[in-house]
Design an enzyme around this catalytic site. Sequence first.
Site: not given
Ligand code: ADP
Ligand code: ZN
Length: 606
Positions: A207, A209, A211-213, A429-430, A433, A506
Site C-alpha cells: 500500500g 506510504p 497507510t499503517g503497514k 483567480h481563486e 475556480h 492548475d
Molecule cells: P506505513 O508503514 O504504511 O508507511 P505507518 O504504519 O508507519 O505507515 O504509519 C505511520 C503513522 O501513521 C502511524 O504510526 C500512525 O500514527 C498513523 N497511522 C497510519 N495508519 C493508521 C491507521 N489505520 N490507524 C491509526 N493510525 C494510523
Molecule cells: Zn488555481
Amino acid sequence: MNGNDNPRKPILYYYLAVAAIVLLFNAFIMPGLMSMRVTQVDYGTFLREIENGNVKSVEIVDDAIGFVVVDQHGREQIYATGRLDDPDLVNRLYNADVEFMKVIPRENSPLVNFLVSWILPMLIFIGVGQFLMRRLQSKIGGMGNVMSFGKSNVKVYVEAQTGITFADVAGQDEAKEALQEVIDYLNNPEKYKEIGAKIPKGVLLVGPPGTGKTLLAKAVAGESKVPFFSISGSEFVEMFVGMGAARVRDLFKQAQEKAPCIVFIDEIDTIGKSRTSGGIGGNDEREQTLNQLLTEMDGFEADKGVVILAATNRPETLDKALLRPGRFDRRVPVELPDLRGREAILKVHGRNVKLDSNIDFISIARATPGASGADLANIVNEAALRAVKQGRSYVTQHDLEESVDVVIAGYQRKNAVISMKDKLTIAYHEIGHALVAAKQKNSAPVHKITIIPRTSGALGFTMQLEEDDKVLMSKEEALEQITVLLAGRSAEEVALGVITSGASNDIERATKIARAMVARFGMSETFDMMALETVTNQYLGGDTSLMVSAETAARIDNEVLKIIKACHQRAIDILEENKEKLHELTKHLLEKETLSGDEFMEILNS
Ligand code: ADP
Ligand code: ZN
Ligand code: MG
C-alpha cells in the site's frame, strides 16, 4: 556457499589493514619525518662545499654523511649525502679544518624501539577503530530494544511486546480480517497442527506510504502476544559488503529460537527488487542478501511458529521468486482510508489529545480526501500544537480545520508582502475556480476560499468538499474537474485581460486528468477503449508509461489538447455569463481574505 561464513572477517581485515599501515609508516613516513629540514645532495656537492670551506661540521653515520653548511649570511643548513668509498675523506676533512666525527650508532634498546614503532601506533589505531565502531553501532541501534546477534554484530530491533493492538489501527478492516488468521494461528498453533493445516509463511502488506503497514505488523504481534523482530530492508544493504546475507541468517536463527514470533521486514523492495531489472552487473550485495532470504524462508518449517510479515509500496518491482508459494504468497492490500476510515483514524488519534466537546470529525475527514493515516495523525498533532500556542488546554474544531490547511498547503505566511495588483489577480483567480465549480452540476461544493499565502508557495487556494468518497469518475465529471482547474486562469483573462504564471499547478493537474481520460479511461472517441498507457507505480505518485508508437503519441497529445481547449473555453463562457458576480465576489474576498463556503454561496445567490 557465499564466502560469509566468518562474519568476523571484516574485523580481521581491519586489523590487517592496520598492520599494513604501520608497516608503511615505519618504512616511509618515519624516515621522512626524521630527515625533515635535511636536503639531499650528491657527493660532488659535498666535496665542493668542503673545498670552498663552507662546511662547519660533518657527521658520519653508517652509510650516510650529514654536514652543516654555513652560507654567506651565516645561516646554517643541514645537508645529507650518501657515503661513497672514499679513503681520502678523512684527509680532506682534516685539511679543510672541519669538525668531524663518526657517530657510533647508539641504538635504543630493541624493546623500546619495538614498542614505539610497532605497538604504540597499533594501539592508537585499534583505539580509534573501536571508538568509531561503537559510534556507528549506537547510531544504528538508536531506538528500541537492541540485541546483539551471535558473532556478526548484527543489530535487530526486538520488542518482547509491541503493546499495540488492532484498536490502535483504525479503518483497514479488510487488512485486519486477513491478518486475523495469523493471530489465531500464533495464539493456538495446536489447532492448526491437528488438522495439518499450514499457515502461510510470509504475508506481504502492500500500500501507499503512511497507510499503517508498519503499525499493522506491530498490532499483529501485539494481538498474538509474541515477540516482534523487525528490520528495515535498507538496513540490510547499507553496511559492509557481505553483511546483508549474514544479517538475514542471524535474524532467522534468532527468530527460530524465540518462536512463536513475528519477523517483520519493512521496505522489502530495497532487497527484493527483481534481479533482472538491475541492468548489467546488477547489485551483488543486494542479490546475495535476497538469495539468503529466499534460502532461509525455504529452510524452516511453517509449523515452527515463525510468521514473516513484510511491507512495501512498490510491489511491482519485487522479484517473482519472493512471491511464489511457500514464500510471500499472501498479499494484504493496505489502501488509503475512505471517508469512514479517515474519520475513524482521526478519532483514534483524537483519543490522545484533550478535545473540545463539540468536535465534528466527519467534516475534517471530508476535507481530507486522499490523506493517509500518517497525514491524519499529523493533522491531529498540528491542531494540538496550535492549541498550545494559543494558550488553550483543549483542541477546538477550528484548530483542526486550520491544521488541515497547514498539512495541505503549509503554514500561513503572515508577513509575506504581496502587491495590491498581485493580490487582485490572485483573488480573481481563486474566485474563478469557486464560481465555475458552483455553476456546474457535478462539482463538489465550495468549502473555503482563501488568498492568504502559504509556506508551500501557494498564494491562495479554493477547497471543495465531496459529500462522500467517489470511487468512479464519469466522463462528465472529469471534464468538469478540468474546467474548474482551468477557471482560475480564465478568470484572470476575463476580468483583467492578463495572464500570469500563477496557474502552473492548475495546468499540470488539468493536463494529467485529460491525459488519463484519453490514454487510460477510454474516454475519447478517437481511441475508443484502447489502452495507451500503463501505471508503473501504483502506490507512489502513479507514474505512467506510454506503450504506443511515436505517431500515436503525437495523436494522443492532439486529443489531450482538444479536451483542454474545450474546457478552457467553457470556463471562460461561464465566467463571462457571471461577470458581475465575479467582480462582486472578488471584492469580498479581497476584503476578508478568507471566505467560507456558506458566505460564498450567500453572496452568489443574493
Ligand atoms: P506505513 O508503514 O504504511 O508507511 P505507518 O504504519 O508507519 O505507515 O504509519 C505511520 C503513522 O501513521 C502511524 O504510526 C500512525 O500514527 C498513523 N497511522 C497510519 N495508519 C493508521 C491507521 N489505520 N490507524 C491509526 N493510525 C494510523
Ligand atoms: Zn488555481
Ligand atoms: Mg512503514
